[in-house]
Design an enzyme around this catalytic site. Structure first.
Site, short mmCIF file in Angstrom:
data_model
loop_
_atom_site.label_atom_id
_atom_site.label_comp_id
_atom_site.label_asym_id
_atom_site.label_seq_id
_atom_site.Cartn_x
_atom_site.Cartn_y
_atom_site.Cartn_z
N ASP A 134 -10.86 3.02 3.70
CA ASP A 134 -11.15 1.59 3.56
C ASP A 134 -12.64 1.38 3.28
OD1 ASP A 134 -9.17 -0.34 3.58
OD2 ASP A 134 -8.93 -0.31 5.76
N LYS A 138 0.85 -1.21 0.00
CA LYS A 138 0.00 0.00 0.00
C LYS A 138 0.88 1.25 0.00
CE LYS A 138 -3.84 -2.40 2.15
NZ LYS A 138 -4.55 -2.80 3.37
N GLN A 197 -4.56 -1.20 9.51
CA GLN A 197 -4.51 -2.54 8.94
C GLN A 197 -5.12 -3.56 9.90
OE1 GLN A 197 -3.35 -3.37 5.78
NE2 GLN A 197 -4.16 -5.37 6.28
#
Ligand code: NAD
Length: 289
Positions: A123, A54, A100
């Site tokens: 997200d 990422k 995460q």
């Protein structure tokens, strides 16, 4: 029939290249780059790989991530993490916050997700953003289903009235995928671990989205000739190879389109994370298209 490959790697590269130009133009217009904070807690090997990928994708696209990202020890308390999120929520140079998952056992992921400013929830996991999608006014969309929708676009298929079977009903894939496809006018069935006779559902599907995390759960022989197969599953076998949830070889002989694993949905997920960060940046600066 031999299926055409839905090459997520190639589609992702194309979108990212256009996005890099867009980001360069935004930087010269606004004097700063879109900012994405990536927070990793602990030392989970798979999470470390995801976070590294990422951050690299941010660098390649011109998004600033290094200045805001942090890796915290596995012993981090929930209070400390919530304090960091509050700081990032208040930082005007941070447009997106990604924590995460999974988090260590002492931290409640729902509490963490809800602590993120919904306008920075790149997200797309915050109940506010999931709710907007459910209400047909999407804002920041969950990255994996959003990436699957982009892949479906590549087929040129009109989704209205298509029979779709989604295998898996998780908050991050199956459920938001169902909402995306409903919004697109498809007829949606969501199968999950309590579903009876999965085969019967799959056999009548024009589109199958497999996201259970069970290698070979969907037999290739079940796929209706000409159907589209989107395999979200990522499973590591004992020999170290990665495989999806669908029996690929047999499915590829029957399907019209199929995603490979790896190289299908995976690269699209990260790409939509970048797209969400750019979208959040534009919204923060009042520079929406
Ligand atoms: P999860 O474990 O949270 O959810 C799995 C779902 O599958 C559940 O809803 C469960 O009811 C269902 N399921 C389990 N067994 C089943 C069965 N026999 N029949 C029907 N349904 C069954 O998993 P998740 O987080 O949604 O991830 C699913 C898979 O997708 C995993 O392999 C994960 O690694 C992968 N994934 C890939 C990406 C990507 O970018 N490619 C992103 C997220 C997740």
């Amino acid at each position: 029939m031999t299926a055409r490959i839905l090459d997520g790697k190639a589609v992702a590269a194309r979108i990212r290249s256009t996005m890099a130009d867009e980001v360069a133009a935004l930087i010269s217009k606004h004097g700063r780059a879109p900012g994405l904070a990536v927070i990793l807690v602990g030392e989970d090997a798979a999470s470390e790989v995801y976070v590294r990928n990422k951050k690299k994708a941010c660098v390649d696209t011109g998004i600033e991530s290094a200045a805001f990202s942090q890796t915290l020890p596995a012993s981090t308390t929930q209070q400390h993490l919530l304090g960091l999120i509050a700081e990032l929520n208040a930082n005007p140079k941070v447009d997106g916050i990604l924590v995460q998952m999974p988090l260590p056992a002492q931290i409640d992921s729902e509490t963490v997700i809800e602590a993120i400013d919904p306008g920075k929830d790149v997200d797309g996991f915050h109940p506010y953003n999931v709710g907007r999608l459910a209400a047909r006014i999407p804002s920041l969309r969950s990255c994996t289903p959003y990436g699957c929708m982009k892949l479906l676009e590549e087929t040129g298929l009109d989704l209205h009235g298509q029979e779709v079977v989604i295998v898996g009903a998780s908050n991050i894939v199956g459920r938001p995928m169902a909402l995306e496809l409903l919004l697109a006018g498809a007829t949606v069935t969501v199968a999950h671990k309590f579903t009876r006779d999965l085969q019967a559902h799959i056999e009548r599907a024009d589109i199958v989205v497999a996201a259970a995390g069970k290698p070979g759960l969907v037999k290739g022989e079940w796929i209706k000739p000409g159907a589209v197969v989107i395999d979200v599953g990522i499973n590591r076998l004992n020999d170290g190879t990665l495989t999806g949830d669908v029996g690929y070889a047999a499915a590829a002989e029957r399907a019209g389109w199929i995603t490979p694993v790896p190289g299908g949905v995976g690269p699209m997920t990260i790409t939509m994370l970048l797209a969400n960060t750019v979208q959040a940046f534009r919204e923060h600066l009042g520079d929406t298209l």
